[in-house]
Design an enzyme around this catalytic site. Structure first.
Site, short mmCIF file in Angstrom:
data_model
loop_
_atom_site.label_atom_id
_atom_site.label_comp_id
_atom_site.label_asym_id
_atom_site.label_seq_id
_atom_site.Cartn_x
_atom_site.Cartn_y
_atom_site.Cartn_z
N GLU A 1 85.12 -42.97 41.36
CA GLU A 1 83.77 -42.47 41.50
C GLU A 1 82.75 -43.52 41.06
O GLU A 1 82.99 -44.27 40.12
CB GLU A 1 83.60 -41.20 40.67
CG GLU A 1 82.62 -40.25 41.30
CD GLU A 1 82.76 -38.83 40.77
OE1 GLU A 1 82.02 -37.96 41.24
OE2 GLU A 1 83.59 -38.59 39.88
N CYS B 1 76.70 -47.05 37.96
CA CYS B 1 77.83 -47.03 37.04
C CYS B 1 79.10 -47.16 37.87
O CYS B 1 79.37 -46.34 38.74
CB CYS B 1 77.78 -45.69 36.30
SG CYS B 1 79.17 -45.43 35.23
N CYS C 1 92.80 -44.51 32.84
CA CYS C 1 92.64 -45.44 31.73
C CYS C 1 93.82 -45.29 30.79
O CYS C 1 94.30 -44.19 30.56
CB CYS C 1 91.34 -45.16 30.98
SG CYS C 1 91.06 -46.33 29.63
N CYS D 1 91.56 -42.34 24.67
CA CYS D 1 90.63 -41.80 23.67
C CYS D 1 90.67 -40.28 23.80
O CYS D 1 90.68 -39.75 24.91
CB CYS D 1 89.23 -42.34 23.90
SG CYS D 1 89.18 -44.14 23.83
N CYS E 1 88.01 -38.22 25.95
CA CYS E 1 87.62 -38.72 27.27
C CYS E 1 88.56 -38.20 28.36
O CYS E 1 89.78 -38.26 28.22
CB CYS E 1 87.63 -40.24 27.23
SG CYS E 1 87.33 -41.00 28.83
N CYS F 1 78.41 -40.94 33.46
CA CYS F 1 79.56 -41.60 34.07
C CYS F 1 80.78 -41.64 33.17
O CYS F 1 81.89 -41.76 33.66
CB CYS F 1 79.21 -42.96 34.61
SG CYS F 1 78.44 -44.05 33.45
N1 SAH Z 1 86.32 -47.81 28.65
C1 SAH Z 1 85.00 -48.20 28.37
C2 SAH Z 1 84.00 -47.88 29.45
C3 SAH Z 1 84.12 -46.56 30.14
S1 SAH Z 1 83.70 -45.15 29.18
C4 SAH Z 1 84.56 -47.65 27.03
O1 SAH Z 1 85.27 -46.85 26.46
O2 SAH Z 1 83.50 -48.06 26.55
C5 SAH Z 1 81.93 -45.22 29.10
C6 SAH Z 1 81.36 -44.44 27.94
O3 SAH Z 1 81.50 -43.02 28.15
C7 SAH Z 1 82.05 -44.75 26.64
O4 SAH Z 1 81.14 -44.96 25.60
C8 SAH Z 1 82.83 -43.47 26.41
O5 SAH Z 1 83.16 -43.34 25.07
C9 SAH Z 1 81.88 -42.44 26.94
N2 SAH Z 1 82.47 -41.11 27.13
C10 SAH Z 1 83.73 -40.79 27.47
N3 SAH Z 1 83.91 -39.45 27.49
C11 SAH Z 1 82.70 -38.90 27.15
C12 SAH Z 1 82.23 -37.56 26.99
N4 SAH Z 1 83.03 -36.53 27.19
N5 SAH Z 1 80.95 -37.37 26.61
C13 SAH Z 1 80.11 -38.42 26.41
N6 SAH Z 1 80.50 -39.71 26.58
C14 SAH Z 1 81.79 -39.95 26.93
FE1 SF4 Z 2 89.39 -45.35 28.43
FE2 SF4 Z 2 87.78 -43.26 28.17
FE3 SF4 Z 2 88.61 -44.57 26.02
FE4 SF4 Z 2 86.85 -45.75 27.69
S1 SF4 Z 2 86.49 -43.90 26.46
S2 SF4 Z 2 88.70 -46.68 26.78
S3 SF4 Z 2 87.56 -44.91 29.65
S4 SF4 Z 2 89.93 -43.42 27.43
#
Ligand code: SAH
Ligand code: SF4
Length: 369
Positions: free
Chosen positions: A96, A117, A124, A128, A131, A355
């Site tokens: 996306e 974005c 991934c 985390c 996420c 995003c």
């Molecule tokens: N992997 C990279 C980039 C993609 S995630 C990273 O982790 O930075 C982009 C951002 O979205 C990151 O800061 C991530 O922590 C945040 N993110 C992921 N899930 C989220 C959620 N449920 N609510 C708000 N932000 C979120």
């Molecule tokens: Fe991967 Fe989501 Fe963690 Fe970014 S926040 S490193 S996309 S698992």
């Protein structure tokens, strides 16, 4: 896990790599410049319209390359703020791309800032806990062509709606690597993509308007610092002590704060620009005033801006967004400590929320088609 397409896309080529292949096939080298013009300035999506290229050369191109490696499945303008593009890849994976409009005060809608974005992996691997991407697991790295083409789809679509001089500039203002995946673990694609976006023959898009967001891969942050490209760096901190960060970000075991922070500092010193620390506020996990105080110290030390993001609930995960009062109290600690900090609450306005949240929704949306 390397994906090899049946035919490469032109969007993965640099001027040099394309020229090399063109000359090796017995055609004239300058044709490469003409091809790039059609792709990045005129933004076409078919061979037929490349009218200044001889027929035999066009036939050679068609035999050896495809143009777009991504096909739109859903293209919807959900509201005025965000616009999502769901794309299918050759192997049927879905990714996306989102266009976010952030209107600026006193500026007309057409002039509002537009941020794209992009995704850099399918899924991934970093898992985390908050996420949706982590939930989905990792499928594969995207190729540079698959990342560049996300932007070109958006460009083409925006061209149709704007009166900007389309042959001069991209039809958006910023690019953020905050979609699906971890940019620094698909390093080669990241660099090749940035080079193509940067190039005069490419999108001619300045590195300063590109933000790379990372969960904190310290060695790659150091490597990126030395590449001589001035991209902005955003670090997903989400915990101001190892204890808290470790609970939600497994990467913290490998690169704890005492390793991550010096790497971030090295990047900041190399480029002299403010870093961004992203901090999702999750109720009873990282939203205590103690965390705010620790975060303020880190931000001070790194001379970083803090972007607080109230957690966006993900279906299937137990985490919650703190109350507004708690959010305010957290921010207040940062501001009192004279840390530059923002919190965005408007639905859809927040780039991270919009995003960082795509992920699993993709599958669901396809089911709704
Ligand atoms: N992997 C990279 C980039 C993609 S995630 C990273 O982790 O930075 C982009 C951002 O979205 C990151 O800061 C991530 O922590 C945040 N993110 C992921 N899930 C989220 C959620 N449920 N609510 C708000 N932000 C979120
Ligand atoms: Fe991967 Fe989501 Fe963690 Fe970014 S926040 S490193 S996309 S698992």
């Amino acid at each position: 896990m390397r994906f090899t397409p049946q035919k490469p896309s032109l969007f993965g080529e640099t001027l040099e790599s394309l020229k090399g292949q063109i000359v090796a096939a017995g055609h004239k080298g300058f044709r490469a410049n003409q091809v790039m013009e059609w792709l990045y300035k005129k933004r076409v999506d078919s061979w037929d319209v490349m009218t200044n290229l001889p027929k035999d050369f066009r036939a050679w191109l068609e035999e050896n390359f495809i143009i777009y490696p991504t096909a739109p499945v859903i293209d919807k303008r959900s509201d005025d703020v965000t616009q999502k593009l769901l794309l299918e890849l050759e192997d049927k994976s879905l990714i996306e791309t989102v266009l976010i409009r952030a209107p600026q005060k006193g500026v007309g809608q057409e002039d509002s800032r537009k941020t794209v974005c992009v995704s850099i992996q399918v899924g991934c691997a970093f898992g985390c806990k908050f996420c949706a991407s982590g939930l989905a697991g990792f499928r594969r790295n995207l190729l540079a062509a698959e990342v560049v083409s996300q932007l070109m789809h958006i460009c083409r679509r925006e061209d149709a709606h704007t009166d900007r001089a389309r042959e001069e500039i991209a039809s958006f203002d910023n690019i953020v690597f905050m979609g699906m995946g971890e940019p620094l673990s698909n390093y080669d694609t990241l660099l090749r993509t940035i080079r193509i976006l940067n190039a005069k023959w490419g999108l001619n898009f300045g590195a300063r308007r590109i933000t790379v967001s990372t969960s904190g891969l310290a060695p790659q942050i150091l490597k990126l610092a030395e590449e001589g490209i001035a991209v902005r760096l955003a670090i997903s901190l989400h915990g101001a002590t190892n204890e808290v960060r470790q609970q939600i970000m497994p990467i913290n075991k490998k690169y704890p704060l005492e390793v991550l922070i010096p790497a971030a500092r090295a990047f900041q010193q190399r480029h002299g620009r403010m870093l961004t620390l992203e901090f999702i506020l999750i109720e009873d996990v990282n939203d205590s005033l103690d965390q705010a105080r620790e975060l303020a110290k880190i931000a001070h030390d790194l001379h970083a801006h803090v972007n607080c993001i109230p957690y966006n609930t993900v279906k299937g995960l137990q985490w919650r967004r703190p109350s507004l009062r708690r959010q305010d109290a957290f921010i207040e600690v940062l501001r009192k400590a004279r840390v530059s900090a923002t919190i965005r609450r408007e639905k859809g306005h927040d780039i991270n929320a919009a995003c960082g949240q795509l992920r699993l929704k993709t599958e669901k949306e396809l089911a709704d088609v």
